[in-house]
Design an enzyme around this catalytic site. Structure first.
Site, PDB file in Angstrom:
ATOM      1  N   LYS A  27       0.833  -1.202   0.000  1.00 39.69           N
ATOM      2  CA  LYS A  27       0.000   0.000   0.000  1.00 39.69           C
ATOM      3  C   LYS A  27       0.871   1.257   0.000  1.00 39.69           C
ATOM      4  CE  LYS A  27      -3.660  -0.131   2.447  1.00 39.69           C
ATOM      5  NZ  LYS A  27      -4.990   0.021   2.903  1.00 39.69           N
ATOM      6  N   ARG A  96      -2.993   2.996   8.789  1.00 37.50           N
ATOM      7  CA  ARG A  96      -3.358   1.763   8.084  1.00 37.50           C
ATOM      8  C   ARG A  96      -2.171   0.834   7.934  1.00 37.50           C
ATOM      9  NH1 ARG A  96      -8.044   2.599   4.710  1.00 37.50           N
ATOM     10  NH2 ARG A  96      -8.678   4.773   4.826  1.00 37.50           N
ATOM     11  N   GLY A 105      -7.820  -7.547   5.111  1.00 35.85           N
ATOM     12  CA  GLY A 105      -8.611  -7.592   6.335  1.00 35.85           C
ATOM     13  C   GLY A 105      -7.952  -8.300   7.508  1.00 35.85           C
ATOM     14  N   MET A 107      -5.104  -7.383   9.122  1.00 38.01           N
ATOM     15  CA  MET A 107      -4.456  -6.534  10.118  1.00 38.01           C
ATOM     16  C   MET A 107      -5.324  -5.301  10.382  1.00 38.01           C
ATOM     17  SD  MET A 107      -0.479  -7.009   9.213  1.00 38.01           S
ATOM     18  CE  MET A 107      -0.673  -6.565   7.509  1.00 38.01           C
ATOM     19  N   ARG A 341      -3.381  -1.085  -6.609  1.00 38.97           N
ATOM     20  CA  ARG A 341      -2.434  -2.206  -6.696  1.00 38.97           C
ATOM     21  C   ARG A 341      -2.786  -3.010  -7.937  1.00 38.97           C
ATOM     22  NH1 ARG A 341      -5.323  -5.396  -1.746  1.00 38.97           N
ATOM     23  NH2 ARG A 341      -7.254  -5.512  -2.888  1.00 38.97           N
ATOM     24  N   HIS A 457      -3.385 -44.478  -2.907  1.00 37.86           N
ATOM     25  CA  HIS A 457      -3.706 -45.125  -4.176  1.00 37.86           C
ATOM     26  C   HIS A 457      -4.830 -44.378  -4.891  1.00 37.86           C
ATOM     27  CE1 HIS A 457      -5.843 -48.103  -6.676  1.00 37.86           C
ATOM     28  NE2 HIS A 457      -4.617 -48.481  -6.993  1.00 37.86           N
ATOM     29  N   GLU A 765      15.031 -43.569  -6.367  1.00 35.14           N
ATOM     30  CA  GLU A 765      13.948 -43.332  -5.412  1.00 35.14           C
ATOM     31  C   GLU A 765      14.318 -43.763  -3.997  1.00 35.14           C
ATOM     32  OE1 GLU A 765      10.402 -45.345  -6.796  1.00 35.14           O
ATOM     33  OE2 GLU A 765      11.525 -47.058  -7.503  1.00 35.14           O
ATOM     34  N   SER A 784      15.499 -41.867 -13.647  1.00 34.41           N
ATOM     35  CA  SER A 784      14.228 -41.164 -13.505  1.00 34.41           C
ATOM     36  C   SER A 784      13.963 -41.065 -12.010  1.00 34.41           C
ATOM     37  CB  SER A 784      13.116 -41.925 -14.214  1.00 34.41           C
ATOM     38  OG  SER A 784      11.894 -41.254 -14.022  1.00 34.41           O
ATOM     39  N   ASN A 788       8.119 -39.798  -5.322  1.00 35.25           N
ATOM     40  CA  ASN A 788       7.142 -40.241  -4.307  1.00 35.25           C
ATOM     41  C   ASN A 788       7.870 -41.076  -3.264  1.00 35.25           C
ATOM     42  OD1 ASN A 788       5.212 -39.153  -6.013  1.00 35.25           O
ATOM     43  ND2 ASN A 788       4.757 -41.117  -6.980  1.00 35.25           N
ATOM     44  N   ASP A 789       8.569 -42.107  -3.752  1.00 32.76           N
ATOM     45  CA  ASP A 789       9.310 -42.942  -2.814  1.00 32.76           C
ATOM     46  C   ASP A 789      10.481 -42.188  -2.209  1.00 32.76           C
ATOM     47  OD1 ASP A 789       8.266 -45.571  -2.301  1.00 32.76           O
ATOM     48  OD2 ASP A 789       8.416 -45.917  -4.453  1.00 32.76           O
ATOM     49  N   CYS A 852       9.582 -38.848 -12.540  1.00 34.70           N
ATOM     50  CA  CYS A 852       8.255 -39.401 -12.818  1.00 34.70           C
ATOM     51  C   CYS A 852       7.398 -39.512 -11.567  1.00 34.70           C
ATOM     52  CB  CYS A 852       8.371 -40.751 -13.517  1.00 34.70           C
ATOM     53  SG  CYS A 852       9.241 -41.987 -12.524  1.00 34.70           S
ATOM     54  N   TYR A 872      13.663 -33.856 -18.643  1.00 34.38           N
ATOM     55  CA  TYR A 872      12.198 -33.839 -18.807  1.00 34.38           C
ATOM     56  C   TYR A 872      11.516 -34.082 -17.464  1.00 34.38           C
ATOM     57  CZ  TYR A 872      12.324 -38.951 -18.422  1.00 34.38           C
ATOM     58  OH  TYR A 872      12.502 -40.219 -17.958  1.00 34.38           O
TER      59      TYR A 872
END
Ligand code: PEP
Ligand code: MG
Length: 900
Positions: A27, A96, A105, A107, A341, A457, A765, A784, A788-789, A852, A872
C-alpha cells in the site's frame, strides 16, 4: 566524533516508489508511486517494515522512530495547513497497515486519529456546522481505537449503538442525529474507561503512537498468522504503517467512496468495473451496510469526478501495465485516490488479460507467460460446480484430484462398474482403494475415501485418470458391509446422490450442477483455439511456452488410451509405464499361480501365460506413442498385494475348520499369504528385489517389451522402448538385471531379425541410490527420479498414511507450508536430486535425466527440476499442459538459458 548513522524509518509519499514494497509494504509503495505520478493522493507518510520488525523484536519502538514520526508529522501539517487534533481546524489521520503481500482484512486500521473532546467541535465547524458528521467520526474513532488498540470487546460498542437506535425506533445509523451521536460518544467513553481503567486519550500524538503500535502488533494476530501460513507468506516480513491525512466521503450527497477495477477481474473483459456508495466511508462499503451502485452511475452523480477517475484509471493501467484495482473517495466534489495495486483476478481473466496486453503492445509473450501459472491452468481444466451457493457441504476431505463430480454413492467396485456400463453416474465410496478397485474407479465420475492422503492409491490413480477425488474424509464412517456411510449424524445409503469437489475437498449430499471445461475440449482437439476468448488466450500462451521451454514434458501412462490422450495434450513421451497395473483383472489368477507355484515348471507355465498378454499391452502403447520414448518400468509393488487379505482369509479358513470342512484352496492360499506377509511392505520385497527373488519374472517382462518392439518395428512404426528398474539402491542390483536384460533383448532381436535400440536405466527413489549415483550411472543410461518414494524414504513418512494422520498439524505448526508429497522439498529431497544429477552426469555425461514422481506435474517442482538441469518431467496426462506451461515459465524466469 562520527555520529552513528541510524536507520531511516519514515518516508513521505514523495520519497517512495512502487519498487520499495519490501520496505514500505504494497500500500505504501503504491501510494508513493501515485503521489509521484501527480495523482490526487492525500498527503501522508509510511513507517517502514523495518521499524515494525525492530518493534516486534524488542517489544518497544526503535530509537529515533518517535522523533522521525514527529518530523514527518510536522511536514504533513505544513502541507495541510492544519495541526493534528487542533481544536479549531484539526488535521485527522488514518493509520493503516500494509505488508509486502496483500493480506486483506487480516491486520488493523484506525481512522479519524486526532479527534478529541476539543477537536470534535473544530471538525464540526470546518464541516459547515455539520455536528452529526463530527460526532459520528468521533464515535467511530473511539470504537476502532478501543477495539484494536486497547482490546475492548467490539460487542460492547455495538450493543450501545443498537440501544441508541432502539431508543430512536430505527434500524438505520443515518437516523441518529448530532445529539444522539454526542450522547453515544459519552456512552462509548464510559465503555472505554470501564474496560481499560483509563480515560480515552485526549492527546492526539498519544493516539497516533498507540495506533501505530497496534498496527505493528496486528502482524502477529492469530488470523494474520493463519493467513500467512495458508498463503505461504514468510512470517518475518512485518507490516508497514501508513499515516494518511483523512478525507471524508461521508460529508453529504456530494461525497462518497468506491472501489474499481480497470478491467473485469472475473472475465478479463475490457472496460471499467466498480461500485460506488454516496455519502459513506470505505468501511461502510466493505461492511455492506448499504447497497452500492455501479460505478457508471457516478457519471450522473458527479460527472467531473467520474471523468477524472476514468482518466486516472487509464493512467494507472498504462503505468503498471496490468489490471489495477483502486479505492477512492470523493470529498465534496474533490476526488482522492486512497489505494491502488495490481489487482487479483480469476484464472480465466489472468489468461485473457495477459493476451489482451500483448495485443495492446503493452507486454510481450514472455511477460504474458510470466503473468499466468500452472495452478490457474489446472483450475481451468476441471469441470466445476456451476453454483454451490445453495449447497452446504456435509464434510471435507483432502482435495486430492480436482474437478466436480456428481453421482450415486456406490460402495463396491464391481457394482460401480456394472452401473457405469448401464450409463449410470456413480461416485465410488471406499475406506481406501487398492488396485482391485480400478474398474470401479474407471467407471465412476469420482472417488471418495475416508482414509489416505494425496499420494494414497485413490489419489494417485484418480489424478492419473483426471478423475475427481476427495480422500481422507475422516468424518465419514464408511460401512462397506452395510453399503452406507454416516456423517454428522446423517446416513447416506447406496444409490443416494452425492457431489464431491476435488478442488476444495468438499462433499455435498444431493446433486450440485456441473459444467465442462472448454479448455479441455480444446486440448482434446474437439474445438479450435478461436472457439472462445479464454481458449484462444490459453492456446497462444501455451504455444509460446512450448517455444521457449528447455524441459521436455512426458507423461505417466499405462494404457494405449491414456498414452493417446497424453499425446493430444502435448506429451513428448511416456516417462513411466507402471506395469503392475497390467497384472489385474483376469490376469490376477495367473499371478496367483505364479506366486503359489511349487515347481519350476508351474512357475514357468504361469510366466508363459502372462507373456503374450504383456506383449499386447506394450504393443498398444508403442503404437500410440510411435516415434516417442516409452519408459517401461518393471513390476514394482509386492506380490502379496495380488493375494487376498490375510485377515479375511484366516477367518474363512477358521470357519471352515470349525465346521470340520476342508478349507480347500483357501487353506493353500493362507499358507502363501502368511509366508509373504510383511510388516512394512513399502520397505519390503518390491521393485528390483522382487525381480531378483522370483526367477523369470523380469525376464518375462523384458521379453514382452522386446517382442512388442520388434513387432512394432516390423509394422513400420518406430518404437522407442526404455527399460526402467525400480527401487535400486546398489549398482550390483542393476548390473544383475542389466546382464539378464541384455541377453533377452539379444535373443529376441536376433530371432526377429530386427534391431531396436533399448536404453536400460533406473529409478532413483532411495536416498542410497541418490548418494551413489556416480556408481549407479555406470550401469544406467538414464535416471528417472521417483520422488514419491524418495520423499517417503527421505522423511521416513509412509506415503499412504501420514497425510491424513498428522500433516494438518504439521502445516498448522508451519513445519512445512505444503505437503512434501505435493511440492518437492528442496532442502532435503531436492538436495538428493541435485547430488544425483551432478554425480550421475560426472560419471556419464550423456545420462538422460527425468522425474516421474507426482512432483513432475507440480508447478513449483517443475521450476526446481528445470533449475536442477533435468531433461524432462513426466506427469499424469491431465497435468501435461500444466507442466508445459510451467516449464516455459521456468525457462523465461532463468533468462531462457540452459541452467545445467
Ligand atoms: C515414485 O516413487 O516416485 C514413483 C514414480 O513410483 P511409484 O509411485 O509407482 O512408487
Ligand atoms: Mg516408487
Amino acid at each position: 566524533m562520527a555520529q552513528q548513522q541510524t536507520a531511516k524509518y519514515v518516508y513521505d509519499f514523495e520519497e517512495g516508489n512502487k519498487d520499495l514494497k519490501d520496505l514500505l509494504g504494497g500500500k505504501g509503495a503504491n501510494l508513493a508511486e501515485m503521489t509521484n505520478l501527480g495523482l490526487p493522493v492525500p498527503p501522508g507518510f509510511t513507517i517502514t517494515t523495518e521499524a515494525c520488525r525492530a518493534y516486534l523484536a524488542d517489544g518497544t519502538e526503535p530509537d529515533g522512530l518517535a522523533d522521525e514520526v514527529g518530523e514527518h508529522l510536522r511536514a504533513l501539517e505544513a502541507k495541510m495547513g492544519k495541526r493534528l487534533g487542533d481544536s479549531e481546524d484539526p488535521l485527522l489521520v488514518s493509520v493503516r497497515s500494509g505488508a509486502k503481500f496483500s493480506m486483506p482484512g487480516m491486520m488493523e486500521t484506525v481512522l479519524n486519529v486526532g479527534l478529541t473532546d476539543a477537536s470534535v467541535h473544530g471538525l464540526a465547524n470546518q464541516a459547515g456546522g455539520n455536528e452529526r458528521f463530527a460526532w459520528d467520526s468521533y464515535r467511530r474513532l473511539i470504537q476502532m481505537f478501543g477495539k484494536t488498540v486497547c482490546e475492548v470487546p467490539g460487542e460492547a460498542f455495538e450493543s450501545a449503538l443498537e440501544a441508541a437506535k432502539r431508543a430512536k425506533n430505527t434500524h438505520n445509523d443515518l437516523d441518529l442525529d448530532g445529539n444522539d451521536l454526542r450522547a453515544l460518544v459519552d456512552e462509548y467513553k464510559k465503555i472505554f474507561s470501564q474496560h481499560t481503567g483509563r480515560d480515552f486519550p485526549q492527546d492526539p500524538r498519544e493516539q497516533l503512537d498507540l495506533a501505530v503500535h497496534a498496527v505493528f502488533d496486528s502482524w502477529n494476530a492469530d488470523r494474520a498468522v493463519l493467513y500467512r501460513r495458508q498463503e505461504r507468506i514468510p512470517a518475518d516480513l512485518g507490516t508497514a504503517v501508513n499515516v494518511v491525512a483523512m478525507v471524508f466521503g461521508n460529508l453529504g450527497a456530494d461525497s462518497g467512496t468506491g472501489v474499481a477495477f480497470t478491467r473485469d477481474p472475473a472475465t478479463g473483459e475490457q472496460g471499467v468495473y466498480g461500485d460506488y456508495l454516496a455519502n459513506a466511508q470505505g468501511e461502510d462499503v466493505v461492511a455492506g451496510i448499504r447497497n452500492t451502485v455501479p460505478l457508471q452511475e457516478l457519471e450522473r452523480i458527479d460527472k467531473a469526478s467520474f471523468e477524472q477517475l476514468i482518466q486516472i484509471m487509464a493512467t494507472l493501467e498504462g503505468h503498471y501495465q496490468d489490471l489495477c484495482d483502486i479505492e477512492f473517495t470523493i470529498e465534496r466534489g474533490k476526488l482522492w485516490m486512497l489505494q491502488t495495486r495490481v489487482g487479483k483476478r480469476t484464472a480465466a481473466a489472468a489468461f485473457v488479460i495477459a493476451t489482451q496486453l500483448v495485443d495492446e503492445g503493452v507486454i510481450d509473450l514472455d511477460e504474458a507467460l510470466n503473468r499466468v501459472n500452472g495452478a490457474q491452468l489446472a483450475q481451468l481444466m476441471f469441470p466445476t460446480f456451476a453454483t454451490d451457493g445453495d449447497h452446504k457441504p456435509v464434510a471435507r476431505g483432502v482435495a486430492a484430484s480436482p474437478g466436480a463430480a456428481v453421482g450415486k454413492a456406490v460402495f463396491d467396485s464391481h457394482y460401480a462398474a456394472e452401473l457405469g456400463e448401464q450409463g449410470e453416474k456413480v461416485i465410488l465410496v471406499r475406506r481406501e482403494t487398492n488396485p482391485d478397485d480400478l474398474p470401479g474407479m474407471i467407471a465412476a465420475q469420482g472417488v471418495l475415501t475416508s482414509r489416505g492422503g494425496k499420494t494414497s492409491h485413490a489419489a494417485v490413480v484418480a489424478r492419473g485418470m483426471g478423475k475427481t477425488c476427495v480422500c481422507g474424509a475422516e468424518a465419514l464412517e464408511v460401512d462397506l458391509e452395510g453399503r452406507k456411510f454416516t456423517v454428522n449424524g446423517q446416513t447416506i445409503s447406496e444409490g443416494d446422490v452425492i457431489s464431491i469437489d476435488g478442488t476444495s475437498g468438499k462433499i455435498y449430499l444431493g446433486e450440485v450442477p456441473v459444467q465442462d471445461s472448454p479448455v479441455v475440449r480444446y486440448f482434446e482437439g474437439e474445438t479450435g483455439p478461436e472457439s472462445d476468448p479464454l481458449v484462444s488466450a490459453v492456446h497462444r500462451i501455451i504455444t509460446h511456452a512450448d517455444s521457449v521451454r528447455r524441459l521436455g514434458v512426458w507423461t505417466n501412462a499405462d494404457t494405449g488410451e491414456d498414452a493417446a490422450r497424453a499425446r493430444r495434450f502435448g506429451a513428448q513421451g511416456i516417462g513411466l509405464c507402471r506395469t503392475e497395473h497390467m497384472f489385474l483383472g483376469d490376469r490376477r489368477e495367473l499371478v496367483e499361480r505364479l506366486i503359489l507355484a511349487e515347481t519350476e515348471a508351474d512357475r514357468q507355465a504361469a510366466l508363459d501365460a502372462l507373456l503374450p498378454l504383456q506383449r499386447a499391452d506394450f504393443l498398444e502403447i508403442f503404437r500410440a506413442m510411435k516415434g516417442q520414448p516409452v519408459v517401461v518400468r518393471l513390476i514394482d509393488p509386492p506380490l502379496h498385494e495380488f493375494l487376498p487379505g490375510l485377515e479375511d482369509l484366516a477367518a474363512k479358513v477358521a470357519v471352515a475348520e470349525a465346521l470340520h470342512k476342508d478349507p480347500g484352496k483357501d487353506g493353500v492360499m493362507l499358507v502363501a499369504v502368511r509366508r509373504m506377509h510383511e510388516q512394512n511392505p513399502m520397505l519390503g520385497l518390491r521393485g528390483v528385489r522382487l525381480g531378483l527373488v522370483i526367477p523369470g519374472l523380469f525376464a518375462m517382462q523384458i521379453r514382452a517389451i522386446a517382442e512388442a518392439a520388434a513387432q512394432c518395428r516390423q509394422e513400420g512404426c518406430d518404437p522407442r522402448p526404455e527399460i526402467m528398474v525400480p527401487l535400486v539402491g546398489a549398482v550390483q542390483e542393476l548390473e544383475t538385471v542389466r546382464a539378464e536384460a541384455e541377453k533377452v533383448l539379444r535373443d529376441v532381436f536376433d530371432k526377429a531379425g530386427v534391431e531396436v535400440p533399448v536404453m536400460i536405466g533406473t529409478m532413483i527413489e532411495l536416498p542410497r541410490a541418490a548418494l551413489n549415483a556416480g556408481q549407479i550411472a555406470q550401469a544406467a543410461e538414464f535416471f528417472s527420479f521417483g520422488t514419491n518414494d524418495l520423499t517417503q524414504m527421505t522423511w521416513g513418512f509412509s506415503r499412504d498414511d501420514v497425510e491424513a494422520a498428522f500433516f494438518s498439524r504439521y502445516l498448522e505448526l508451519g513445519i512445512f507450508g505444503v505437503s512434501p508429497f505435493e511440492s518437492i522439498d528442496r532442502d532435503g529431497v531436492g538436495r538428493l536430486v541435485q547430488i544425483a544429477v551432478k554425480e550421475g552426469r560426472a560419471a556419464r555425461p550423456d545420462l538422460q535425466l527425468g522425474v516421474c514422481g507426482e512432483h513432475g506435474g507440480d508447478p513449483d517442482s517443475v521450476h526446481f527440476f528445470h533449475e536442477a538441469g533435468l531433461d524432462y518431467v513426466s506427469c499424469s496426462p491431465f497435468r501435461v499442459p500444466v507442466a508445459r506451461l510451467e516449464a516455459g515459465r521456468a525457462a523465461v524466469a532463468s533468462g531462457g538459458s540452459d541452467s545445467r
